[in-house]
Design an enzyme around this catalytic site. Structure first.
Site, PDB file in Angstrom:
ATOM      1  N   CYS A  70      54.705  63.616  55.111  1.00 43.09           N
ATOM      2  CA  CYS A  70      54.689  64.478  56.293  1.00 43.09           C
ATOM      3  C   CYS A  70      55.537  65.706  55.967  1.00 43.09           C
ATOM      4  O   CYS A  70      56.732  65.570  55.668  1.00 43.09           O
ATOM      5  CB  CYS A  70      55.290  63.703  57.461  1.00 43.09           C
ATOM      6  N   CYS A 182      50.254  70.543  56.014  1.00 40.30           N
ATOM      7  CA  CYS A 182      50.459  69.416  56.936  1.00 40.30           C
ATOM      8  C   CYS A 182      49.503  68.340  56.474  1.00 40.30           C
ATOM      9  O   CYS A 182      48.338  68.631  56.176  1.00 40.30           O
ATOM     10  CB  CYS A 182      50.138  69.839  58.372  1.00 40.30           C
TER      11      CYS A 182
END
Ligand code: DGL
Length: 261
Positions: A70, A182
Site C-alpha cells: 500500500c 496506488c
C-alpha cells in the site's frame, strides 16, 4: 516461511498476485484493514493508528517478512514499523524515479496517479524533488478508483468514463508515462490502456517490489521456503463476505494473467 501482505483493502492483491507468480514456494498471510478502508481520503494521524493496530494483528499471527502493499501506508508508517519489528519490511512508493529516467530521452511529462493522502506526504514531495530535476512530474489524486475497486466495479463503460473525465484537462500528447502509485489501480490497467494514446506507457511498482522482496529473502537466508503458495486471508473486522471478495478479486487478477500470457 510466511510472508505478510498488508493493505487497506483489496489493492495489495495486485502485488500478491505478482508474488505468487514469482515466489510460489512460500506461504502468505494477506491482511486487509476492512474496518478503515479507504485510507487515502482520511487523516494522516488516523491512518497511522489504523496501520499500527492492523500490522500488530499480523505480527501476532506470525510472519517472517512484511510487504506493506500500500503506497499510502508506506508513506505514513514504514519507518515506524521498521523500528517496531525486527522482521524485514518492504514498502512501496510510486515508481516516479524509473518513470522520469525512462522519459528523459523522449522529453515527455510524467503523470502520477495516487491517493490524496499519499500525494500530501512529505515522503512524496521528497521523492519528487529528488528525482524530478526537470520539473516534468504532475500528480493526480484518484480516490474514486479505490471506491470502485472495493465495490468490484470493473465495468469498462463506467470506469472508462471516470478516466476520461479525470484526464480531460490534460493534453495527453505531452505525457509519456502514467505511474500507478496506488496498489488498487493496476486492477484498471487494461481499461486505462484502451483510453490512452498508444505512446503513453503505464507503470506500477509491483514487479519491482516483488523483486526486492525476493532479494531480501535471499539476503536474510529465508528464501527457498517450503510453502506452497498457500494464502490465508484476514481482515480487521469480522467480515466473511470480504474474504469472499478478496478471493474473487484475486481470481480476476489471475484470469487477466492467463489472458495476457
Ligand atoms: N492501496 C492503497 C495504496 O496503495 C490505499 C488505497 C486507500 O485505501 O485509499 O495507496
Amino acid at each position: 516461511m510466511r510472508i505478510g501482505f498488508f493493505d487497506s483493502g483489496i489493492g495489495g492483491l495486485t502485488v500478491l498476485a505478482e508474488s505468487l507468480r514469482r515466489l510460489p514456494a512460500v506461504d502468505y498471510l494477506y491482511m486487509a484493514d476492512t474496518l478503515h478502508v479507504p485510507y487515502g481520503t482520511k487523516s494522516r494521524d488516523d491512518v497511522k493508528a489504523y496501520i499500527l493496530e492492523t500490522v500488530g494483528m499480523m505480527m501476532r499471527e506470525g510472519i517472517d517478512a512484511l510487504v506493506v502493499a500500500c503506497n499510502t501506508a508506506t508513506s505514513i508508517a514504514v519507518e515506524e514499523l521498521r523500528n517496531l519489528y525486527s522482521v524485514p519490511i518492504i514498502g512501496m512508493e510510486p515508481a516516479v524515479k524509473p518513470a522520469v529516467e525512462m522519459n528523459l530521452a523522449t522529453g515527455k511529462r510524467v503523470l502520477v496517479f495516487a491517493t490524496p493522502l499519499t500525494l500530501r506526504q512529505p515522503k512524496y514531495y521528497a521523492l519528487v524533488s529528488r528525482v524530478d530535476g526537470g520539473g516534468i512530474v504532475d500528480s493526480l489524486p484518484m480516490p474514486e478508483l479505490v471506491t470502485y475497486c472495493e465495490n468490484l466495479q470493473f465495468d469498462k463503460a463506467i470506469v472508462g468514463e471516470y478516466f476520461r473525465s479525470k484526464l480531460a484537462p490534460y493534453d495527453l500528447d505531452q505525457y509519456g508515462i502514467i505511474v500507478l502509485g496506488c496498489t488498487h489501480y493496476p486492477f484498471y490497467t487494461n481499461i486505462l490502456r484502451e483510453i490512452l494514446p498508444q505512446h503513453i506507457q503505464i507503470v506500477d511498482g509491483n514487479v519491482g517490489t516483488v523483486k526486492r522482496l525476493a532479494a531480501l529473502l535471499h539476503r536474510y537466508g529465508i528464501s527457498g521456503g517450503r510453502g506452497s503458495g498457500n494464502v490465508r486471508f484476514m481482515c480487521s473486522g469480522d467480515n466473511p463476505d470480504y474474504i469472499e471478495k478478496m478471493l474473487t478479486a484475486l481470481a480476476i487478477l489471475r484470469e487477466d494473467d492467463v489472458q495476457s500470457e
